[in-house]
Each structure stands twice: as structure tokens, then as C-alpha cells.
Motif scaffolding. Structure first.
Motif, mmCIF file in Angstrom:
data_model
loop_
_atom_site.group_PDB
_atom_site.id
_atom_site.type_symbol
_atom_site.label_atom_id
_atom_site.label_comp_id
_atom_site.label_asym_id
_atom_site.label_seq_id
_atom_site.Cartn_x
_atom_site.Cartn_y
_atom_site.Cartn_z
ATOM 1 N N LEU A 1 14.133 14.725 -2.463
ATOM 2 C CA LEU A 1 15.545 14.476 -2.177
ATOM 3 C C LEU A 1 16.416 15.239 -3.172
ATOM 4 C CD1 LEU A 1 15.502 10.591 -1.576
ATOM 5 C CD2 LEU A 1 15.388 12.418 0.130
ATOM 6 N N PRO A 2 17.298 16.102 -2.708
ATOM 7 C CA PRO A 2 18.161 16.866 -3.623
ATOM 8 C C PRO A 2 19.102 15.979 -4.423
ATOM 9 C CG PRO A 2 18.861 17.146 -1.336
ATOM 10 C CD PRO A 2 17.542 16.440 -1.297
ATOM 11 N N GLU A 3 19.355 14.768 -3.930
ATOM 12 C CA GLU A 3 20.262 13.859 -4.642
ATOM 13 C C GLU A 3 19.656 13.305 -5.931
ATOM 14 O OE1 GLU A 3 21.287 13.738 -0.263
ATOM 15 O OE2 GLU A 3 19.445 13.611 -1.438
ATOM 16 N N ILE A 4 18.329 13.401 -6.088
ATOM 17 C CA ILE A 4 17.684 12.944 -7.322
ATOM 18 C C ILE A 4 17.787 14.079 -8.335
ATOM 19 C CG2 ILE A 4 15.543 12.137 -8.369
ATOM 20 C CD1 ILE A 4 14.701 11.102 -5.625
ATOM 21 N N ALA A 5 18.678 13.921 -9.306
ATOM 22 C CA ALA A 5 18.990 15.020 -10.224
ATOM 23 C C ALA A 5 18.064 15.080 -11.434
ATOM 24 C CB ALA A 5 20.440 14.902 -10.700
ATOM 25 N N GLY A 6 17.431 13.971 -11.781
ATOM 26 C CA GLY A 6 16.630 13.924 -13.001
ATOM 27 C C GLY A 6 15.142 14.049 -12.746
ATOM 28 N N THR A 7 14.361 13.562 -13.718
ATOM 29 C CA THR A 7 12.902 13.665 -13.641
ATOM 30 C C THR A 7 12.262 12.401 -13.081
ATOM 31 O OG1 THR A 7 12.683 12.836 -15.920
ATOM 32 C CG2 THR A 7 12.825 15.240 -15.613
ATOM 33 N N GLU A 8 13.074 11.422 -12.696
ATOM 34 C CA GLU A 8 12.504 10.181 -12.167
ATOM 35 C C GLU A 8 11.743 10.436 -10.864
ATOM 36 O OE1 GLU A 8 15.658 10.859 -12.760
ATOM 37 O OE2 GLU A 8 17.013 10.065 -11.218
ATOM 38 N N TRP A 9 10.721 9.634 -10.640
ATOM 39 C CA TRP A 9 9.963 9.704 -9.392
ATOM 40 C C TRP A 9 9.673 8.293 -8.901
ATOM 41 C CZ3 TRP A 9 5.172 7.393 -9.800
ATOM 42 C CH2 TRP A 9 4.580 7.336 -11.067
ATOM 43 N N TYR A 10 9.368 8.195 -7.626
ATOM 44 C CA TYR A 10 9.230 6.887 -6.994
ATOM 45 C C TYR A 10 7.978 6.861 -6.121
ATOM 46 C CZ TYR A 10 14.207 7.066 -8.151
ATOM 47 O OH TYR A 10 15.400 7.229 -8.807
ATOM 48 N N SER B 1 0.854 -1.188 0.000
ATOM 49 C CA SER B 1 0.000 0.000 0.000
ATOM 50 C C SER B 1 0.891 1.241 0.000
ATOM 51 C CB SER B 1 -0.908 0.013 1.234
ATOM 52 O OG SER B 1 -1.748 1.143 1.227
ATOM 53 N N PRO B 2 1.135 1.852 -1.149
ATOM 54 C CA PRO B 2 2.051 2.994 -1.245
ATOM 55 C C PRO B 2 1.676 4.142 -0.307
ATOM 56 C CG PRO B 2 1.456 2.197 -3.427
ATOM 57 C CD PRO B 2 0.556 1.495 -2.464
ATOM 58 N N THR B 3 2.673 4.671 0.360
ATOM 59 C CA THR B 3 2.457 5.752 1.322
ATOM 60 C C THR B 3 3.197 7.035 0.960
ATOM 61 O OG1 THR B 3 4.345 5.001 2.649
ATOM 62 C CG2 THR B 3 2.163 4.109 3.222
ATOM 63 N N HIS B 4 4.281 6.920 0.174
ATOM 64 C CA HIS B 4 5.132 8.082 -0.070
ATOM 65 C C HIS B 4 5.451 8.246 -1.558
ATOM 66 C CE1 HIS B 4 5.732 7.883 4.256
ATOM 67 N NE2 HIS B 4 6.385 9.026 4.209
ATOM 68 N N LEU B 5 5.466 9.490 -1.978
ATOM 69 C CA LEU B 5 5.952 9.880 -3.294
ATOM 70 C C LEU B 5 7.303 10.545 -3.106
ATOM 71 C CD1 LEU B 5 5.729 10.561 -6.349
ATOM 72 C CD2 LEU B 5 4.396 12.589 -5.686
ATOM 73 N N ILE B 6 8.312 10.053 -3.817
ATOM 74 C CA ILE B 6 9.665 10.587 -3.686
ATOM 75 C C ILE B 6 10.113 11.100 -5.042
ATOM 76 C CG2 ILE B 6 12.074 10.043 -3.161
ATOM 77 C CD1 ILE B 6 9.456 7.831 -1.677
ATOM 78 N N CYS B 7 10.681 12.297 -5.069
ATOM 79 C CA CYS B 7 11.172 12.869 -6.314
ATOM 80 C C CYS B 7 12.310 13.837 -6.014
ATOM 81 C CB CYS B 7 10.045 13.578 -7.076
ATOM 82 S SG CYS B 7 9.461 15.094 -6.288
ATOM 83 N N GLY B 8 12.876 14.411 -7.083
ATOM 84 C CA GLY B 8 13.917 15.413 -6.944
ATOM 85 C C GLY B 8 13.382 16.811 -7.216
ATOM 86 N N PRO B 9 14.245 17.822 -7.139
ATOM 87 C CA PRO B 9 13.820 19.214 -7.332
ATOM 88 C C PRO B 9 13.170 19.482 -8.690
ATOM 89 C CG PRO B 9 16.000 19.129 -6.345
ATOM 90 C CD PRO B 9 15.663 17.722 -6.725
ATOM 91 N N LYS B 10 13.597 18.764 -9.731
ATOM 92 C CA LYS B 10 13.035 19.007 -11.059
ATOM 93 C C LYS B 10 11.552 18.677 -11.128
ATOM 94 C CE LYS B 10 17.111 18.675 -14.019
ATOM 95 N NZ LYS B 10 17.742 17.974 -15.165
ATOM 96 N N ASN B 11 11.092 17.801 -10.261
ATOM 97 C CA ASN B 11 9.688 17.399 -10.268
ATOM 98 C C ASN B 11 8.899 18.013 -9.115
ATOM 99 O OD1 ASN B 11 8.664 15.866 -12.400
ATOM 100 N ND2 ASN B 11 9.740 14.021 -11.741
ATOM 101 N N LEU B 12 9.492 18.996 -8.438
ATOM 102 C CA LEU B 12 8.844 19.561 -7.259
ATOM 103 C C LEU B 12 7.469 20.139 -7.580
ATOM 104 C CD1 LEU B 12 8.842 20.379 -4.295
ATOM 105 C CD2 LEU B 12 10.151 22.424 -4.920
ATOM 106 N N ALA B 13 7.384 20.931 -8.646
ATOM 107 C CA ALA B 13 6.114 21.563 -8.996
ATOM 108 C C ALA B 13 5.063 20.517 -9.338
ATOM 109 C CB ALA B 13 6.313 22.527 -10.164
ATOM 110 N N ALA B 14 5.455 19.512 -10.126
ATOM 111 C CA ALA B 14 4.514 18.457 -10.506
ATOM 112 C C ALA B 14 4.077 17.648 -9.297
ATOM 113 C CB ALA B 14 5.153 17.541 -11.550
ATOM 114 N N ALA B 15 4.992 17.409 -8.374
ATOM 115 C CA ALA B 15 4.662 16.640 -7.178
ATOM 116 C C ALA B 15 3.676 17.395 -6.291
ATOM 117 C CB ALA B 15 5.941 16.316 -6.400
ATOM 118 N N ILE B 16 3.903 18.692 -6.129
ATOM 119 C CA ILE B 16 2.991 19.509 -5.326
ATOM 120 C C ILE B 16 1.598 19.517 -5.950
ATOM 121 C CG2 ILE B 16 2.488 21.874 -4.591
ATOM 122 C CD1 ILE B 16 5.494 22.263 -4.182
#
Length: 287
Positions: free
Chosen positions: A220-229, A180-195
Motif C-alpha cells: 500500500l503506497p499509503e504506508i510511508a514507514g517501515t511498519e508491516w502487518y 490463520s494469517p493469509t496476507h502480508l501488508i507493507c509499504g514501498p520502503k519494505n518492498l524488497a524485504a517483503a519480496i
């Protein structure tokens, strides 16, 4: 006038308070495993003891040993303080530096997990217990094969598709694992889309957003690309392991006094991060 012993005691108290008060992303992403050796072997990975009706004798399941082991690695941070600053009681100037050292030490576990997350689709660097990349297209579970990686932008439709897929994952016996997924994780490039995906109640056309507040967001600032989890971080077992033998141990020394006329203060950790259950995590390239 301060001396080395008094300064060391004071710095240690400052360090420990900051270290204890700081939260780490590793507390969310990984299960902490205390280690008392150079390495630890995780025999139980990939084994899911599921409840079933008790008919006759117990149905004893023997753990399959995949041979996954994790070696601890040493890490340190150190600063030098001139003895003249000790002698003339200037040690208060270094309090922020000690506090920052403690803050960084506590956060370091999260950085280790973020590092292996970045390599998790690599078949060499990101290998998990079944010998495949943590994010792969061909994980076997029972008679089924699962792909916990895919494509798609970070939006409501792709999030719900990923969640539905994760919920469908079954164990070796054919029982649903209850993911049951609880968290969305992404980097700064996807911040707007995640919000937009999780914090905006209504979509562009005014309709209700089905993923509004559905997942907790972790950037996470370490995620440099557009990938999300998308991850299930609500269970005792997590997708990642933070193996800890020593974590932020404060140390001091005045052995430098004769040659360098300075005292040394620092901290060390003996730990590592590794992959646990791929079943609890899904990655999209974001494209």
C-alpha cells in the motif's frame, strides 16, 4: 453535434463500466457493510459464537454491546466541460478523464481503509470497539491479555513469530479463534524485504525459505514507514469495515450553462471505514 443529455448518458456508461471493472484493495482488507442510515452501530464486534457440544438446553450467548458506531461521510469528485465542446462534439476528449474518475472512485474505499490502518496504533484516532487502539499491547479476551503489535524487521523469523502468536489467540470462552494469517501488508520502503520474505524460495545460505508463498503480498503506497502487518483476510469477518451507503454514484448537471457556459459531471460516495477485529491483525514497527 452532441447535446447535454446524450453526453451525460455516454459518460455515465463509460464511468460505470470502468467502475465495475476496477478492483479495490478494500475488497481484500475489509468486509463491506451496506448502510441505509447516517450511521451504523456494530453490536456484534468482539462477540464470537463458537460451536460446542450440545448438552441439555442451548447455551444462549447475549451479544455484549461495546457501543462502537460508524458515521458515513460524504465524498465527491467533479469535472466541468465547456458547452462549446458539447456543441462541436469534442466530448471524446474527456473519456479518459471520466474513466480515471471512475477508477479513483472505486479505489477510494481502499484509500479509506489504508488511512485508518495508518492511525491504528493511535489511542485516540485508532480506537476500536474495546476502547483501546486497534494495535495495542493490552487487548483483553477472556482471562487473557494480548498484544497485537510489536517490533522486528520484515524477515522470515519475525513473520513466523507473529503468525504463531496470532494462532494462539483465544476467545472469551478459552477456545482458539482459528486465526490463520493469509496476507502480508507493507509499504514501498519494505518492498524488497517483503519480496524476499514471501517470493524467494531459498534464503541467502541456500536453505529453503519457510515463508515462501506462505502469505499473499499487498503493498500500500499509503504506508510511508517501515511498519508491516500480518492479517487473516480469509474469513467472512475482516479486521476492518468498509461501510457503504453510496459508492461511486455518477451525476451530471447543466445548471452551470447560463452563468458559466459549461456542464458538470461528477460522482459521489457516502461511506466510511472503521475498525472491526483486532484479533485478525498484527503490526510490527519494522525495527
Amino acid at each position: 453535434m452532441a447535446n447535454f443529455e446524450e453526453t451525460s448518458i455516454g459518460f455515465k456508461a463509460v464511468f460505470q463500466k470502468t467502475f465495475n471493472d476496477t478492483k479495490s484493495e478494500a475488497d481484500v482488507l475489509a468486509m463491506r457493510i451496506d448502510s441505509n442510515d447516517l450511521s451504523e452501530k456494530y453490536i456484534w464486534l468482539g462477540n464470537f459464537p463458537m460451536m460446542k457440544e450440545w448438552v441439555g438446553d442451548r447455551d444462549i450467548k447475549k451479544f455484549k454491546d461495546y457501543g462502537y458506531a460508524l458515521e458515513n461521510q460524504p465524498f465527491e469528485a467533479s469535472v466541468t466541460v465547456p458547452n462549446t465542446h458539447l456543441e462541436y462534439d469534442k466530448v471524446g476528449l474527456y473519456k479518459p478523464a471520466i474513466e480515471q474518475m471512475a477508477f479513483n472512485a472505486k479505489k477510494f474505499g481502499g484509500a479509506l481503509v489504508a488511512k485508518i490502518l495508518a492511525n491504528a496504533a493511535d489511542s485516540t484516532k485508532g480506537k476500536c470497539y474495546d476502547g483501546k487502539a486497534f494495535f495495542a499491547a493490552d487487548h483483553a479476551s477472556g482471562s487473557d491479555t494480548y498484544a497485537n503489535s510489536g517490533t522486528g524487521a520484515l524477515d522470515t523469523a519475525h513473520l513466523l513469530a507473529a503468525e504463531a502468536y496470532m494462532i494462539s489467540i483465544k476467545g472469551d470462552t478459552g477456545q482458539a479463534l482459528g486465526v490463520s494469517p493469509t496476507h502480508l501488508i507493507c509499504g514501498p520502503k519494505n518492498l524488497a524485504a517483503a519480496i524476499t520474505a514471501v517470493n524467494k524460495e531459498h534464503l541467502t545460505a541456500g536453505e529453503t525459505n519457510p515463508t515462501f508463498k506462505r502469505y499473499s503480498l499487498l503493498v500500500l503506497p499509503e504506508i510511508a514507514g517501515t511498519e508491516w502487518y500480518l492479517m487473516d483476510l480469509g474469513k467472512p469477518v475482516r479486521p476492518f469495515v468498509l461501510q457503504v451507503a453510496k459508492d461511486g454514484v455518477f451525476e451530471s448537471s447543466d445548471d452551470h450553462k447560463f452563468m458559466k457556459d459549461a456542464a458538470l459531471f461528477g460522482c459521489k460516495s457516502f461511506m466510511n471505514a472503521g475498525y472491526a477485529l483486532w484479533q485478525l491483525a498484527y503490526m510490527s514497527t519494522g525495527k
